[in-house]
Design an enzyme around this catalytic site. Sequence first.
Site, PDB file in Angstrom:
ATOM      1  N   LYS A  78       0.865  -1.190   0.000  1.00  0.00           N
ATOM      2  CA  LYS A  78       0.000   0.000   0.000  1.00  0.00           C
ATOM      3  C   LYS A  78       0.899   1.237   0.000  1.00  0.00           C
ATOM      4  O   LYS A  78       1.905   1.261   0.714  1.00  0.00           O
ATOM      5  CB  LYS A  78      -0.880  -0.042   1.246  1.00  0.00           C
ATOM      6  CG  LYS A  78      -1.895   1.082   1.358  1.00  0.00           C
ATOM      7  CD  LYS A  78      -2.800   0.884   2.575  1.00  0.00           C
ATOM      8  CE  LYS A  78      -3.876   1.943   2.670  1.00  0.00           C
ATOM      9  NZ  LYS A  78      -4.786   1.721   3.816  1.00  0.00           N
ATOM     10  N   SER A 153      -9.675   1.833   2.843  1.00  0.00           N
ATOM     11  CA  SER A 153      -8.802   2.603   1.990  1.00  0.00           C
ATOM     12  C   SER A 153      -7.774   1.754   1.249  1.00  0.00           C
ATOM     13  O   SER A 153      -7.162   2.236   0.303  1.00  0.00           O
ATOM     14  CB  SER A 153      -8.076   3.655   2.825  1.00  0.00           C
ATOM     15  OG  SER A 153      -7.233   3.020   3.775  1.00  0.00           O
ATOM     16  N   SER A 177      -9.961  -0.632   6.953  1.00  0.00           N
ATOM     17  CA  SER A 177      -9.386  -0.544   5.608  1.00  0.00           C
ATOM     18  C   SER A 177      -8.661  -1.778   5.084  1.00  0.00           C
ATOM     19  O   SER A 177      -8.267  -1.797   3.919  1.00  0.00           O
ATOM     20  CB  SER A 177      -8.433   0.640   5.526  1.00  0.00           C
ATOM     21  OG  SER A 177      -9.185   1.809   5.408  1.00  0.00           O
TER      22      SER A 177
HETATM   23  N1  GLN Z   1     -13.259   4.271   6.301  1.00  0.00           N
HETATM   24  C1  GLN Z   1     -12.582   4.617   7.517  1.00  0.00           C
HETATM   25  C2  GLN Z   1     -12.122   6.043   7.485  1.00  0.00           C
HETATM   26  O1  GLN Z   1     -12.275   6.674   6.475  1.00  0.00           O
HETATM   27  C3  GLN Z   1     -11.445   3.679   7.758  1.00  0.00           C
HETATM   28  C4  GLN Z   1     -10.246   3.987   6.973  1.00  0.00           C
HETATM   29  C5  GLN Z   1      -9.060   3.139   7.361  1.00  0.00           C
HETATM   30  O2  GLN Z   1      -9.200   2.114   8.006  1.00  0.00           O
HETATM   31  N2  GLN Z   1      -7.895   3.614   6.979  1.00  0.00           N
HETATM   32  O3  GLN Z   1     -11.631   6.551   8.446  1.00  0.00           O
END
Ligand code: GLN
Length: 490
Positions: A78, A153, A177
């Site tokens: 990532k 994400s 995410s």
């Molecule tokens: N969707 C969640 C957020 O926007 C989780 C994102 C994540 O786990 N990085 O904060």
Amino acid sequence: MEIYKKSITELSELLQRKEISSVEMTKYFLKRISSFDSKLNSFISLDENASLNQAKLADKLISKNKNNLLTGIPIAHKDLFSTKGIKTTCASKMLENYTPPYNATVVNKFAEAGMVNIGKTNMDEFAMGSSNETSYFGPVRNPWNLKKVPGGSSGGSASAVAARLTPVATGTDTGGSIRQPASFCGLTGLKPTYGAVSRYGMIAYASSLDQGGPIAKSAQDCALLFDEMKGYDNNDPTSNFKFNKNKIKLNYEKQNVKNITIGIPKEYFSEDLDKKILDVLNESIETFKKLGFNFKEVNLPNHDYTIPAYYIIASAEASSNLSRYDGIKFGHRCDKPKSLEDLYLRTRKEGFGKEVKKRIMIGAYALSSGYYDEYYMRALKIRRIIRNNFLEAFKNIDFLFAPTCPSTAFNLGEKSSDAVAMYLSDIYTTPINLAGLPAVSIPVGFSNSMPVGMQIIGNDFCEGDILNIAHLFQQETNWHKEIPKEFDCE
Ligand code: GLN
């Protein structure tokens, strides 16, 4: 040989038997990326020479019999894991041209094991999002249906593994995410216990929630990757000593699970959940019952406070973490600033996308004097209560099952203008981050031709157990072997 279908163990056997070299394997996956990724946009950057150099080193290790199971196998990272000499953008204009001078601990560990970094994957900007639509480099598409989001994400990592452009990938999970994109793309994703994996070199979003972990096809591959990632790191004082030596053994036997009781939290299997998803989950629970597991209904009260508490805490930490992007030390800098204030203002205005700015403003507001007690402190208290609710449940049961998401992958654009709808898609994943617990999402079937995921949640440092439970299920079923049609070819 249908290399794209193979597990880490199978790939490793091919390398060991010299049926293929790591250089050939790396070229094979690079070719898949160049043939297919224009449809998906799952990678932000590739550095073919760097990948091939790592593969050559791996081949040397193999020829000297100095290899382990991971040596020579490609992995995608990532794009928030810092990679020395390779651009690390966090999918933001702010870091569009940033090349770190050092590796994240996780990246180093995989490199030391001889794995080949095949490329850096697309993601939501600074890991803020649930759909991969906030990336400065454009949205990622779901290989199961190109009109749908892959989740976020870590959407690029999930999309790339689902389309078999890389055997495995890393992700990070602040509020879901790893698990949510794994679920949307039919994959297995592990969010480790907070502190199990070093965060050193992971670009920070919300430091008390962020955890790195693997996204792979199976629990077995996740276990092999997690074994390499975990452990105390001098560079991360929040990393934990717990895991330094013991490797995970996937040795649960059907006859031994009679003593294991799984909790089904009422609040998670409620009317909020799509009926078709509920049917798929119930069917998989039947499979677990046949395997011998016991089930018991449990309560996880205060579930409704999870999303507000999570978004206050995550935004508060983000507003603090992202204050470092001011145009001085690294990252984007606006052109011809007229004054120091102008430099700060224009740099941040130009460098951050809309979602990131929104979070910074919410966070700064929640932390401001006068509102701190009402929002931030209250959210911290709720966080403690939520963790206590989990610990209370674990007194009566051993593990918990939960849906990963309230729906399957949604259409691109469907929720991007409705922040609340988007945030609510994290309703089943964020509580686990607030509580700091480990959870794995595994594919358990399909609803309207899109994959459905289920979480297995454990108490602190029970990664080995939840992966064992997932592995038992995957020996009985084939959901984790399903491949989206368009990408199921050489
Ligand atoms: N969707 C969640 C957020 O926007 C989780 C994102 C994540 O786990 N990085 O904060």
